[in-house]
Structures are given as C-alpha cells and as structure tokens.
Enzyme design. Structure first.
Site, PDB file in Angstrom:
ATOM      1  N   HIS A   1      24.905  37.476 -84.132  1.00 60.57           N
ATOM      2  CA  HIS A   1      25.180  37.592 -82.699  1.00 60.57           C
ATOM      3  C   HIS A   1      25.681  38.996 -82.327  1.00 60.57           C
ATOM      4  CE1 HIS A   1      29.598  37.616 -83.167  1.00 60.57           C
ATOM      5  NE2 HIS A   1      29.355  36.818 -84.193  1.00 60.57           N
TER       6      HIS A   1
ATOM      7  N   ILE B   1      15.530  45.194 -99.628  1.00 57.73           N
ATOM      8  CA  ILE B   1      15.596  43.744 -99.741  1.00 57.73           C
ATOM      9  C   ILE B   1      17.004  43.294-100.133  1.00 57.73           C
ATOM     10  CG2 ILE B   1      14.854  43.755-102.164  1.00 57.73           C
ATOM     11  CD1 ILE B   1      13.191  41.236-101.483  1.00 57.73           C
TER      12      ILE B   1
END
Length: 219
Positions: free
Chosen positions: A140, A170
């Site tokens: 968020h 990654i």
C-alpha cells in the site's frame, strides 16, 4: 480489437506474447498481435511467437494504427528505444494480466506491464513503462517511477518510493518506507533496510551466522 507490435524478440518478449494470448483466450482482452521487431532476427527464431517477424527495430517506421508494447528487458536499451518510438508518435499498450490483483485505488501508467499473480495494494502508483514481473507484491502507498524492471517475486513493503530506471533482482525486497533513487541495481535476494541513492549496486554477503541454542530443562 487492438493491434499490437512487440518491440524486442527475445525471452522477455516471448513472455509478453504468452500473456497476451492467455488474456485473449480467457476473454479478458481482444488484442491482435501484429508482429515482432528486433535488430537480432535470431532472437525471434528461438521462440514460438504467435505473430510474424516484421524486421529491425532501427528501421521500423512507426504505425499510427497499432499500439506497441516493450519487450526489452535490458535497461540500457529499454528507455532510449522507447523514447525514440514516443518521439515518432507511437502509442503504447498498458497491459494487466488477468490473474493480477489490482486495488481499485491503484494507478498504472502508460506502457507498463503487470504480469501474472502480481498484487498491487491500495493507493499504489506505478509510473510509465515499468515491468512488474510475475508474483511481485507492491504494498500500500508505494510509488514507483518510470522504466523500472522488477524481476519475479520482488516485494515492496508499504510506503516504498522508487525512482526511475532501477533493476530489482529476483526475490529482492524492501522494509516499509524505504526510498530508492534512480538507475540502481538491486541484486537478487537483497532486502533493503536503508535508503538507496542513485547509480548504486546493492549486493552483500551475509557474514553473520546466528545459532539458537536450546536451554536445558534439567534442574
């Protein structure tokens, strides 16, 4: 139905080809892949594209009746080539894979790609021409600039701020509220606990080993 040309003909472009075909197959989108362009024809030959090879990027004349999608993973070439197409009047597709979760309050910029099983949390802002790869989680209130490449499984905690032209390897991640500048390389598996400036490479090896020793229960 939108007609789309993929800029780039290597492995990343092949993934985009698969994403678009899947979205068409499940009825989420109606995109006609017109073709692939790449300065290396041999790259195209390695994969089973669902569209023909149309020639070199450098000699391609921008078409007004199609959209383009960037299939170039190398950040050295991704932004300059895209900018040349923009200057020539090209329009770009913004693509969200059907399996991605995108919060209603999230914003996604032009030309960005949201890959399979990505999570974009509330009030996230994704700028233009970003690649948010498979299984990334964007917490968020995170803000991401332009031309960033997030490898699979990257995780940004809430309130992360990222500039432009960064590569995240990654399984890299941030703790909440981290700020990352521009043109950085965050190597695979790195967890950012401090802010990062510009033009840095973040890589370190763990030198500490923590061993838990259980206390004896005998009196």
């Amino acid at each position: 139905m939108s007609s789309v040309i993929i800029i780039g003909g290597g492995g990343h472009a092949a993934e985009l080809d698969e994403y678009i075909r899947y979205a068409n197959r499940v009825g989420v989108s109606k995109i006609q892949l017109t073709g692939v362009i790449d300065d290396n024809p041999k790259a195209y030959d390695q994969y089973h594209f669902d569209c023909p090879f149309l020639g070199n990027i450098s000699e391609h004349e921008v078409q007004n009746d199609v959209q383009y999608i960037v299939g170039i993973a190398n950040l050295k070439y991704r932004a300059p080539i895209t900018q040349r197409f923009i200057d020539a009047g090209a329009t770009f597709l913004t693509f969200v894979h059907p399996s991605a979760y995108v919060a209603e309050s999230a914003i996604i910029g032009t030309g960005s790609v949201i890959a399979p099983n990505v999570n974009l949390g509330p009030m996230t802002t994704i700028g233009a021409f970003n690649m948010i790869n498979a299984r990334c989680s964007i917490g968020h209130d995170t803000k991401i600039g332009n031309f960033n490449f997030l490898s699979p499984n990257v995780c940004f905690s809430g309130g992360t701020q990222v500039g432009d032209g960064n590569l995240f390897g990654i399984n890299s991640a941030t703790i909440p509220g981290i700020k990352v500048g521009n043109r950085n390389k965050i190597m695979a598996g790195m967890i950012l606990e401090k802010n990062v400036g510009d033009d840095e490479t973040v890589f370190y090896r763990y030198k500490e080993k923590i061993i838990a020793v259980l206390k004896s229960t005998k009196g």
